[in-house]
Motif scaffolding. Structure first.
Motif, PDB file in Angstrom:
ATOM      1  N   LEU A   1      14.319   2.084   5.943  1.00  0.00           N
ATOM      2  CA  LEU A   1      13.668   0.966   5.261  1.00  0.00           C
ATOM      3  C   LEU A   1      12.158   1.173   5.213  1.00  0.00           C
ATOM      4  CD1 LEU A   1      13.756  -1.827   3.954  1.00  0.00           C
ATOM      5  CD2 LEU A   1      13.670  -2.828   6.258  1.00  0.00           C
ATOM      6  N   VAL A   2      11.560   1.604   6.315  1.00  0.00           N
ATOM      7  CA  VAL A   2      10.122   1.895   6.330  1.00  0.00           C
ATOM      8  C   VAL A   2       9.777   2.934   5.269  1.00  0.00           C
ATOM      9  CG1 VAL A   2       8.266   2.953   7.682  1.00  0.00           C
ATOM     10  CG2 VAL A   2       9.722   1.213   8.719  1.00  0.00           C
ATOM     11  N   ALA A   3      10.567   4.010   5.200  1.00  0.00           N
ATOM     12  CA  ALA A   3      10.293   5.069   4.227  1.00  0.00           C
ATOM     13  C   ALA A   3      10.471   4.567   2.796  1.00  0.00           C
ATOM     14  CB  ALA A   3      11.200   6.267   4.490  1.00  0.00           C
ATOM     15  N   ASP A   4      11.510   3.790   2.564  1.00  0.00           N
ATOM     16  CA  ASP A   4      11.734   3.261   1.211  1.00  0.00           C
ATOM     17  C   ASP A   4      10.563   2.384   0.767  1.00  0.00           C
ATOM     18  OD1 ASP A   4      14.187   4.518   1.060  1.00  0.00           O
ATOM     19  OD2 ASP A   4      15.344   2.731   1.602  1.00  0.00           O
ATOM     20  N   LEU A   5      10.132   1.482   1.645  1.00  0.00           N
ATOM     21  CA  LEU A   5       9.058   0.568   1.285  1.00  0.00           C
ATOM     22  C   LEU A   5       7.718   1.294   1.168  1.00  0.00           C
ATOM     23  CD1 LEU A   5      10.074  -2.442   3.561  1.00  0.00           C
ATOM     24  CD2 LEU A   5      10.359  -2.259   1.074  1.00  0.00           C
ATOM     25  N   ALA A   6       7.509   2.294   2.008  1.00  0.00           N
ATOM     26  CA  ALA A   6       6.245   3.036   1.967  1.00  0.00           C
ATOM     27  C   ALA A   6       6.115   3.904   0.727  1.00  0.00           C
ATOM     28  CB  ALA A   6       6.115   3.905   3.213  1.00  0.00           C
ATOM     29  N   THR A   7       7.256   4.297   0.150  1.00  0.00           N
ATOM     30  CA  THR A   7       7.231   5.192  -1.010  1.00  0.00           C
ATOM     31  C   THR A   7       7.604   4.483  -2.310  1.00  0.00           C
ATOM     32  OG1 THR A   7       9.515   5.876  -0.542  1.00  0.00           O
ATOM     33  CG2 THR A   7       7.737   7.219   0.403  1.00  0.00           C
ATOM     34  N   GLY A   8       7.788   3.170  -2.262  1.00  0.00           N
ATOM     35  CA  GLY A   8       8.073   2.414  -3.475  1.00  0.00           C
ATOM     36  C   GLY A   8       9.494   2.517  -3.967  1.00  0.00           C
ATOM     37  N   MET A   9      10.418   2.929  -3.104  1.00  0.00           N
ATOM     38  CA  MET A   9      11.823   3.026  -3.491  1.00  0.00           C
ATOM     39  C   MET A   9      12.541   1.709  -3.195  1.00  0.00           C
ATOM     40  SD  MET A   9      12.609   6.906  -2.121  1.00  0.00           S
ATOM     41  CE  MET A   9      14.223   6.967  -2.894  1.00  0.00           C
ATOM     42  N   THR A  10      13.654   1.489  -3.862  1.00  0.00           N
ATOM     43  CA  THR A  10      14.444   0.279  -3.633  1.00  0.00           C
ATOM     44  C   THR A  10      15.296   0.460  -2.382  1.00  0.00           C
ATOM     45  OG1 THR A  10      14.553  -0.177  -6.004  1.00  0.00           O
ATOM     46  CG2 THR A  10      16.171  -1.277  -4.588  1.00  0.00           C
ATOM     47  N   PRO A  11      15.156  -0.400  -1.388  1.00  0.00           N
ATOM     48  CA  PRO A  11      15.933  -0.240  -0.151  1.00  0.00           C
ATOM     49  C   PRO A  11      17.423  -0.446  -0.377  1.00  0.00           C
ATOM     50  CG  PRO A  11      14.038  -1.689   0.194  1.00  0.00           C
ATOM     51  CD  PRO A  11      14.184  -1.502  -1.289  1.00  0.00           C
TER      52      PRO A  11
ATOM     53  N   GLY B   1       8.206   5.663  15.820  1.00  0.00           N
ATOM     54  CA  GLY B   1       7.338   6.584  15.101  1.00  0.00           C
ATOM     55  C   GLY B   1       8.036   7.865  14.689  1.00  0.00           C
ATOM     56  N   LEU B   2       8.861   8.413  15.574  1.00  0.00           N
ATOM     57  CA  LEU B   2       9.534   9.674  15.267  1.00  0.00           C
ATOM     58  C   LEU B   2      10.565   9.506  14.158  1.00  0.00           C
ATOM     59  CD1 LEU B   2      10.051  11.013  18.895  1.00  0.00           C
ATOM     60  CD2 LEU B   2       8.313  11.744  17.248  1.00  0.00           C
ATOM     61  N   SER B   3      11.323   8.410  14.200  1.00  0.00           N
ATOM     62  CA  SER B   3      12.321   8.201  13.148  1.00  0.00           C
ATOM     63  C   SER B   3      11.650   7.929  11.801  1.00  0.00           C
ATOM     64  CB  SER B   3      13.270   7.064  13.524  1.00  0.00           C
ATOM     65  OG  SER B   3      12.576   5.852  13.747  1.00  0.00           O
ATOM     66  N   ALA B   4      10.590   7.112  11.802  1.00  0.00           N
ATOM     67  CA  ALA B   4       9.864   6.864  10.553  1.00  0.00           C
ATOM     68  C   ALA B   4       9.245   8.153  10.030  1.00  0.00           C
ATOM     69  CB  ALA B   4       8.789   5.804  10.769  1.00  0.00           C
ATOM     70  N   GLY B   5       8.656   8.929  10.925  1.00  0.00           N
ATOM     71  CA  GLY B   5       8.059  10.200  10.515  1.00  0.00           C
ATOM     72  C   GLY B   5       9.075  11.143   9.910  1.00  0.00           C
ATOM     73  N   ALA B   6      10.273  11.191  10.492  1.00  0.00           N
ATOM     74  CA  ALA B   6      11.314  12.079   9.967  1.00  0.00           C
ATOM     75  C   ALA B   6      11.721  11.664   8.558  1.00  0.00           C
ATOM     76  CB  ALA B   6      12.519  12.069  10.899  1.00  0.00           C
ATOM     77  N   ARG B   7      11.911  10.378   8.345  1.00  0.00           N
ATOM     78  CA  ARG B   7      12.295   9.906   7.006  1.00  0.00           C
ATOM     79  C   ARG B   7      11.186  10.161   5.992  1.00  0.00           C
ATOM     80  NH1 ARG B   7      17.818   8.848   7.083  1.00  0.00           N
ATOM     81  NH2 ARG B   7      18.334   7.185   8.572  1.00  0.00           N
ATOM     82  N   LEU B   8       9.951   9.912   6.401  1.00  0.00           N
ATOM     83  CA  LEU B   8       8.822  10.082   5.484  1.00  0.00           C
ATOM     84  C   LEU B   8       8.521  11.544   5.192  1.00  0.00           C
ATOM     85  CD1 LEU B   8       6.546   7.308   6.989  1.00  0.00           C
ATOM     86  CD2 LEU B   8       7.451   7.319   4.651  1.00  0.00           C
ATOM     87  N   SER B   9       8.935  12.424   6.086  1.00  0.00           N
ATOM     88  CA  SER B   9       8.611  13.849   5.901  1.00  0.00           C
ATOM     89  C   SER B   9       9.303  14.443   4.686  1.00  0.00           C
ATOM     90  CB  SER B   9       8.971  14.647   7.154  1.00  0.00           C
ATOM     91  OG  SER B   9      10.375  14.707   7.351  1.00  0.00           O
ATOM     92  N   ALA B  10      10.300  13.754   4.151  1.00  0.00           N
ATOM     93  CA  ALA B  10      10.930  14.208   2.906  1.00  0.00           C
ATOM     94  C   ALA B  10      10.089  13.854   1.685  1.00  0.00           C
ATOM     95  CB  ALA B  10      12.322  13.583   2.767  1.00  0.00           C
TER      96      ALA B  10
END
Length: 357
Positions: free
Chosen positions: A330-340, A13-22
């Motif tokens: 990868l979680v952040a890329d897929l959650a935001t529609g970016m190409t992994p 959760g913390l690593s995904a949250g950090a990536r998504l926080s951008a």
């Protein structure tokens, strides 16, 4: 309105949250009093790039540069030493090949770890590509990133209700409204999914026990490699001047605050004692953690096919810390529609969609 509400304050959760926080406003909810309370706080904390099934190895390789270099790096050399008896030759050779290890003589192994029993030790192999991970600093730096980007990490926030209207409405003491929900609740991910009306993925929590021993024979063990028995029937790892020994069990149990099974721990310590000349005379502490496995044994990362606003970061097994930089990206890329950055074969092997077929 929260852009990404993350349920679970362990490494996933913390690593995904950090990536998504951008990419938006992030809030992480952790049910316990502190982050990393369950599996993340009870990890063997090891990075071995070759360890795991193919999709995990791909994540390990993609995580290596981050773990080596980011924020000054999180890795220190440890090495591993695989040891086997005369009757274990075939299994020993299979283990050594799987981890790309180099065979050494029994005498060389005893020079490295002088408590090994020369009467029992027949085979040994080493790898120098194994490192300790500073897990606490890694988690704290992910927290720092979330907060630095305007997000929040909240403890004592146990989720009791989830419903979906135009967006997610989650009750955890307070009420939180979120556009997207990230399920990183470790052994409890299927329970969270059920609350949200999402089909569970069949996660199985498995217990692993650990004992902390005084340094055997009064040796300075800080420079010793991590020891593995053949078939990972036990392992032993130096830690802050003590020796951690695990029976390496994988006992399926319900989601819980796990504790060591005395009989299983005793059996594992006996397997360790069989290969050394220093008996176990005192156990200073023992504990257990839960490693969470999907049915096919690899991670589950990305949006659920039934509702793309529900995002899985689950099934880390024993690979959570060493895969966290690449898995969270990868979680952040897929959650935001970016190409992994990961190749399509690996991304598909990690996708929740594979479990819906």
């Amino acid at each position: 309105m929260i852009d990404f509400l993350v349920i679970g304050g362990g490494i996933a959760g913390l690593s995904a949250g950090a990536r998504l926080s951008a990419h938006g406003r992030v809030t992480v909810l952790e049910a316990e009093d502190a982050i990393g309370y369950h599996a993340s706080g009870r990890s063997a904390a090891l990075f071995e790039q070759s360890y795991g099934p193919p999709s995990v190895v791909a994540l390990n390789k993609a995580s290596a540069a981050y773990l080596h270099d980011e924020n000054g790096g999180y890795l220190t050399p440890r090495g591993i030493l695989l040891v086997g008896r005369k009757d274990q030759q075939a299994a020993f050779e299979a283990d050594a090949a799987a981890l790309n290890m180099r065979a050494i003589s029994a005498a060389d192994a005893i020079d490295r770890v002088p408590i090994l029993d020369s009467d029992k030790l027949a085979y040994a192999a080493v790898s120098q590509s194994t490192f300790d991970i500073d897990t606490d600093r890694l988690m704290q730096d992910f927290v720092r990133t979330i907060r630095g980007n305007g997000g929040a990490v909240l403890t004592k926030a146990r989720v009791t209700s989830i419903r979906k209207d135009k967006h997610w409405i989650v009750e955890a003491g307070d009420v939180y409204d979120a556009r997207k929900l990230v399920n990183a609740a470790g052994p409890w991910v299927d329970e969270v999914a059920a609350l949200a009306g999402i089909k569970p993925i069949g996660i199985t929590p498995k217990r692993r026990s650990m004992a902390r021993l005084p340094a055997p024979g009064g040796h300075d063990i800080r420079g010793w490699p991590m020891l593995f028995g053949v078939g990972e029937a036990w392992y032993a790892k130096p830690d802050a001047g003590k020796l951690l020994v695990s029976p390496s069990e994988a006992e399926p149990v319900p989601p819980q605050d796990a504790y060591a099974d005395d009989l299983v721990l005793a059996e594992g310590l006996a397997r360790y004692e069989e290969m050394v000349i220093e008996p176990v005379t005192r156990v200073e502490a023992n504990w257990a953690g839960l490693r969470s496995f999907a049915p096919d044994g690899t991670l589950v990362l990305g949006p659920d096919p039934a509702d793309p606003s529900f995002i899985w970061s689950a099934g880390q097994g024993g690979y959570g810390f060493q895969t966290s930089p690449a898995a969270s990206q990868l979680v952040a890329d897929l959650a935001t529609g970016m190409t992994p950055d990961l190749d399509t074969e690996t991304t598909a092997a990690l996708s929740p969609e594979r479990l819906r077929r």
